[in-house]
Design an enzyme around this catalytic site. Structure first.
Site, mmCIF file in Angstrom:
data_model
loop_
_atom_site.group_PDB
_atom_site.id
_atom_site.type_symbol
_atom_site.label_atom_id
_atom_site.label_comp_id
_atom_site.label_asym_id
_atom_site.label_seq_id
_atom_site.Cartn_x
_atom_site.Cartn_y
_atom_site.Cartn_z
ATOM 1 N N ILE A 1 35.571 -26.630 -16.688
ATOM 2 C CA ILE A 1 34.425 -26.525 -15.786
ATOM 3 C C ILE A 1 33.111 -26.532 -16.545
ATOM 4 C CG2 ILE A 1 35.547 -25.450 -13.791
ATOM 5 C CD1 ILE A 1 34.774 -22.735 -14.900
ATOM 6 N N GLY A 2 33.166 -26.736 -17.814
ATOM 7 C CA GLY A 2 31.914 -26.797 -18.543
ATOM 8 C C GLY A 2 32.147 -26.894 -20.036
ATOM 9 N N GLY B 1 29.935 -26.054 -23.647
ATOM 10 C CA GLY B 1 28.696 -25.545 -24.236
ATOM 11 C C GLY B 1 28.752 -25.644 -25.734
ATOM 12 N N GLY C 1 31.861 -23.935 -27.024
ATOM 13 C CA GLY C 1 33.171 -24.550 -26.827
ATOM 14 C C GLY C 1 33.345 -24.891 -25.367
ATOM 15 N N ASP D 1 17.944 -17.310 -23.035
ATOM 16 C CA ASP D 1 18.316 -18.631 -22.541
ATOM 17 C C ASP D 1 18.372 -18.598 -21.019
ATOM 18 O OD1 ASP D 1 18.818 -21.272 -22.818
ATOM 19 O OD2 ASP D 1 20.904 -21.058 -23.476
#
Ligand SMILES: *[C@@H]1O[C@H](CO)[C@@H](O)[C@H](O)[C@H]1NC(C)=O
Ligand SMILES: *[C@@H]1O[C@H](CO)[C@@H](O)[C@H](O)[C@H]1NC(C)=O
Ligand SMILES: *[C@@H]1O[C@H](CO)[C@@H](O)[C@H](O)[C@H]1NC(C)=O
Ligand SMILES: *[C@@H]1O[C@H](CO)[C@@H](O)[C@H](O)[C@H]1NC(C)=O
Ligand SMILES: *[C@@H]1O[C@H](CO)[C@@H](O)[C@H](O)[C@H]1NC(C)=O
Ligand SMILES: *[C@@H]1O[C@H](CO)[C@@H](O)[C@H](O)[C@H]1NC(C)=O
Ligand SMILES: *[C@@H]1O[C@H](CO)[C@@H](O)[C@H](O)[C@H]1NC(C)=O
Ligand SMILES: *[C@@H]1O[C@H](CO)[C@@H](O)[C@H](O)[C@H]1NC(C)=O
Ligand SMILES: *[C@@H]1O[C@H](CO)[C@@H](O)[C@H](O)[C@H]1NC(C)=O
Ligand SMILES: *[C@@H]1O[C@H](CO)[C@@H](O)[C@H](O)[C@H]1NC(C)=O
Ligand SMILES: *[C@@H]1O[C@H](CO)[C@@H](O)[C@H](O)[C@H]1NC(C)=O
Length: 868
Positions: A525-526, A528, A531, A643
């Site tokens: 699902i993603g 970054g 990882g 962030d």
């Protein structure tokens, strides 16, 4: 060092001869004696000669009993040495023919059960050359005591033997070690190690803590010393074979730290030098290759200490030796700190670079302190020196040794083994591991390990009571885990020296594989910097987001550890919570709660999802602001997210917003990176220009980024869109131009047209504009932003109510405690009050806990938001 092999009596053995800088002196020998046997064994790269082997220059006054236990459940390296012992029921003198000078004496004990002799019933004293080393000494008691510190470390280390180390000087030609059993009891010894020390290991004159620059004389020609602690700070254990000068054992330090979060490990193996050849004896290079520095847990200023708490015997003088080596900075004035010993300043304005004469230079400093009869702890603390104008507030320590100095010929502290009462069960289990493990089948052994873990978990609960019983402390224990690196790793992962229990669950890799269908790409699902992130279902059916660090990257272990510790303490309705982690087989995997509705961004633009209403957007902004406000003010020192962006605001199935990624996204300050590189963290388009200019991180940088988020929410476009005309590429600049003209409605997301209260948008625009103020100090705090957003939401709700009557939401929202019931950390309650249009936020201190703990759960400060 010169190693010579000699054939002797048919047995090949090694005598370790130490190289001196001055060749003229006669060579002095070390004695490595395997007690209770006529056979010699090779252990840890050295040959240990049997005490009855003829011609070994060792005599003993009474033969005692030669015991051979035959089985062994401990560290296999030491098995040959520890399967025999000499037992004595009367005085027994070992006499070694040596030469005058200084020596290390080490006594090795492995609890035995031989015929009617059971080590848990042995009590004895040991003297040497007029120095009383121990009295009423009981080996299992001492092991048990030590175990209570270490067995918590994953339950995988059942210590089975212990070593005591002494340092003294003799002026005769013999070294006599005299064992004296307590009446009616017996004593035993497995091995004796005598290592000559011809180097100036200690300078006689040592600065005294609290002595106003004065110094004390150690007088080690007349006095003896016992090594209490020898720690390789920030690194793994160093085994005797890695310290070829004196065969010292260097333990891992983390279990002695009051809060291991406070110190991050750094290492650099390159080119460390000793200032003079004599210093090579002080400590082996691996000690200097690793260190701990103050953690950079996203705090504004490092205003905390790294603290080691060591149990010592009261009423003795101590020598504290600190080893330093600056691994990071190649100029002075970068890292200046204070050293405290037992809460008194031992040194200030301490700049390792200056003192050592450069970077990568081994250096040590000794301090003398007296422990009164009232205490049994020795605190070593390193923290920032705020009085100096150094570039960075940071501290560093590479190694730590503590020596107890004899008092009137006495090093023994009479121990109260009566404290063992009530611990009989667990004690006999410890002994069982030592005695029975070898013969037991693997299955029985496994069962015992489980029992020991269980017992020790139970036992740890009454550890605090036990802490009043000082003095049982072997220098080191040989555990059943031979691989010290693995051990060290395990301990950083699970040791909780402070009794702080991690709330996160530790998953096995198998569980993670099952949850993610063996890291099935289709569950991704993603992705970054850290990882990949997978959607998974853990055993009880809970959905989870599983974030796996790139297995190739072996960096970031320290950050991973810090993150787990930090995140498992952070609990807030508006922060994504950590369910657990997995650190098996070098994996670094974090398991978070699953957020069904994904990122805020995906509901604004760039996806097929239906647009969300203005009211929903406001609620999401409020939720995110609450999460951030909690980060900023919830802990004593505040945590800066660094962030903040719409992809880090996640929505659960009820569209409740939660901040995510507060931590690993900014891969943290390991090794060479500290303040400098923190400057470039964050996401383009959200970056605070002031942070960029001044490289100074404050909470106000998050406020800036949050302001950009607010504009993104209104305009529903990317913060950077290079395909647009030049003046529109950067959302922050573009939206600010419209906002300054008070015409934000011109650029509002078309999906919102006609569905918002113009007044609410105006107010919203003002908040966003304030957040984007050029100077941090002109920006509001998140607490203020939060309050204003609440007000905007009220305006919108009132508008909805009067316009369409969308629902029956009251137009007057309760202004009471905003966060009540949401903050799950029990020791704080935050309330908001309105004072003539401005906000003050007061954090009430409900339960002041340990002031030492550098924990994000320390909600203890009175925070005035206006004053910040
Ligand atoms: C050691 O002692 C055993 C008996 O105790 C004896 O049989 C053996 O020969 C001895 N070995 C040496 C090398 O003396
Ligand atoms: C015993 O001492 C003598 C003389 O000091 C020395 O030559 C010999 O090597 C020693 N033996 C052992 C086994 O150390
Ligand atoms: C052991 O040595 C001490 C001092 O060296 C002496 O006083 C004692 O009598 C000796 N004991 C035996 C049993 O030889
Ligand atoms: C203990 O450590 C060893 C080696 O590190 C490992 O093989 C074993 O599985 C561990 N046992 C437990 C119970 O964790
Ligand atoms: C090294 O130690 C010896 C005595 O052990 C001493 O004579 C010599 O001066 C020392 N060298 C240095 C550089 O300190
Ligand atoms: C010992 O310490 C004194 C002062 O503390 C210092 O002047 C001297 O140089 C030191 N000696 C050595 C050999 O380091
Ligand atoms: C190692 O240190 C020495 C002396 O400090 C220096 O001359 C040399 O250039 C260094 N080497 C490297 C690779 O840094
Ligand atoms: C560090 O420890 C010393 C001694 O206990 C204490 O006085 C000081 O206040 C501490 N500093 C911080 C920043 O906690
Ligand atoms: C030293 O400081 C620590 C925490 O800073 C505290 O727990 C301890 O009681 C203090 N010890 C003394 C003797 O004041
Ligand atoms: C010592 O061990 C024996 C047998 O292993 C056990 O029966 C006894 O209770 C133990 N003694 C103490 C004081 O724990
Ligand atoms: C280690 O130190 C050297 C300088 O001595 C430096 O060039 C190198 O980059 C450092 N390595 C790491 C990993 O910090």
């Amino acid at each position: 060092m010169k190693v010579q092999a000699m054939g002797m009596l048919g047995i090949l053995w090694l005598v370790i001869i130490f190289g001196f800088t001055n060749i003229g002196k006669a060579r002095r020998e070390s004695f490595l004696i395997n007690c209770g046997t006529n056979s010699s064994v090779n252990v840890d790269g050295r040959s240990w000669i049997g005490d009855t082997v003829p011609g070994n220059n060792v005599t003993f006054s009474a033969s005692g009993i030669e015991a051979s236990t035959g089985t062994f459940g401990g560290n296999p390296v030491y098995e040959p040495l520890y399967t025999t012992a000499r037992i004595f029921t009367d005085n027994l003198n070992y006499t070694f023919r040596g030469t005058p000078g200084k020596y290390f004496l080490r006594l090795h004990f492995y609890p035995l059960a031989y015929e009617n002799y059971n080590a848990n019933e042995s009590y004895f004293a040991v003297d040497s050359n007029g120095l009383s080393l121990v009295s009423e000494f009981n080996v299992p008691g001492e092991i048990l005591n030590k175990n209570s510190n270490l067995l918590g470390s994953g339950g995988n280390s059942s210590f089975t033997s212990l070593v005591k180390e002494y340092f003294f000087s003799i002026d005769a030609n013999v070294i006599v070690v005299d064992f004296i059993p307590t009446k009616g009891s017996f004593g035993f010894v497995n091995a004796i190690e005598i290592i000559p020390v011809d180097d100036k290991l200690f300078n006689d004159s040592v600065s005294r803590v609290g002595g106003n620059g004065g110094s004390s004389s150690l007088n080690l020609n007349k006095r003896g010393a016992e090594t209490m602690y020898r720690l390789n700070v920030g690194g793994s254990a160093i085994n005797p074979s890695q310290d070829s000068n004196f065969w010292r054992m260097w333990e891992v330090d983390s279990s002695y730290m009051v809060n291991s979060d406070a110190g991050s490990e750094i290492r650099n193996r390159s080119n460390i030098t000793y200032p003079s050849p004599n210093d090579t004896f002080v400590a082996p290079l691996p000690v200097y290759e690793t260190a701990r520095t103050l953690s950079n847990t996203e705090v504004l200023e490092k205003r905390f200490n790294m603290s080691w708490k060591l149990e010592v015997d009261p009423d003795f003088d101590y020598l504290v030796r600190l080893h330093f080596c600056e691994l990071l900075y190649d100029k002075p004035n970068q890292r200046i700190f204070r050293i405290y010993i037992n809460n008194r300043s031992a040194a200030d304005n301490f700049d390792v670079f200056v003192r050592a004469g450069g970077m990568n230079k081994a250096y040590h400093e000794d301090y003398f302190d007296v422990i009164s009869s009232k205490t049994n702890t020795l605190w070593i603390q390193l923290g920032p020196d705020t009085t100096t104008g150094s570039a960075g507030t940071d501290a560093l320590l590479n190694g730590l040794e503590v020596f107890k100095l004899s008092q009137n010929g006495n090093l023994a502290y009479v121990q109260k083994y009566s404290n063992l009462e009530g611990k009989k069960t667990s004690k006999s289990f410890v002994l069982w591991v030592g005695i029975g493990a070898g013969i037991a089948s693997i299955a029985i052994l496994a069962a015992l390990v489980i029992l020991i873990v269980w017992f020790c978990k139970r036992k740890n609960k009454d550890d605090d009571a036990k802490k009043t019983a000082p003095g049982w402390r072997p220098l080191f224990l040989h555990g059943s885990v031979a691989n010290s690196t693995a051990n060290a790793k395990g301990s950083t992962a699970y040791q909780n020296p402070n009794g702080t229990v991690r709330s996160g669950r530790r998953f096995t890799l198998a569980e993670i594989r099952a949850a993610t269908n063996n890291f099935d790409e289709s569950l991704g699902i993603g992705v970054g910097g850290f990882g990949k992130v997978y959607k998974g279902e853990i055993d009880d059916g809970t959905l989870a987001a599983i974030k796996r660090a790139n297995p190739q990257s072996h960096q970031g272990l320290a950050e991973f550890e810090t993150e787990i510790e930090m995140l498992s303490k952070l609990r807030h309705r508006h922060l994504v919570s950590l369910i657990g982690f997995c650190d098996e087989q070098n994996e670094m995997i974090l398991v978070y709660e699953y957020m069904a509705n994904g990122t805020l961004r995906s509901h604004l633009f760039g996806s097929d999802l239906p647009p969300i209403s203005w009211k929903q957007r406001l609620e999401v902004c409020i939720g995110a602001a609450r999460g951030l406000h909690y980060l900023h003010t919830g802990s004593e020192r505040g945590i800066i997210h660094r962030d903040v962006k719409t992809t880090n605001i996640l929505l659960d199935e009820n569209f409740v917003a939660k901040m995510a990624d507060f931590g690993l996204s900014k891969t943290g300050p390991s090794l060479e990176h500290t303040h400098v590189s923190t400057a470039v963290k964050g996401s383009f388009g959200y970056l605070d220009p002031e942070y960029f200019r001044r490289q100074q991180l404050t909470e106000k940088s998050d406020v800036y980024s949050f302001g950009v988020v607010l504009f993104e929410v209104v305009c529903a476009r990317a913060v950077i869109n290079p395909t647009l005309p030049k003046d529109q590429i950067n959302l922050a600049e573009w939206a600010m131009r419209w906002q300054r003209q008070r015409s934000l409605e011109s650029i509002i997301d078309p999906q919102l047209r006609g569905k918002y209260s113009p007044e609410s948008l105006m107010k919203f625009g003002e908040i966003a504009e304030k957040c984007l103020a050029d100077e941090g100090k002109s920006r509001p705090t998140l607490g203020e932003v939060l309050w204003h957003l609440e007000y905007v939401l009220q305006l919108q709700e009132a508008w909805l109510h009067s316009n369409a009557g969308e629902n029956s939401v009251s137009s007057i929202r309760d202004l009471g405690p905003v966060d009540e019931g949401e903050c799950e950390v029990q020791d704080a309650a935050t309330s908001y009050e309105e004072h003539s249009g401005s906000i003050s936020v007061t954090t009430h201190r409900l339960d002041p806990t340990d002031p030492m703990a550098f924990g994000v759960d320390q909600f203890s400060q009175l925070v005035n938001q206006q004053g910040r």
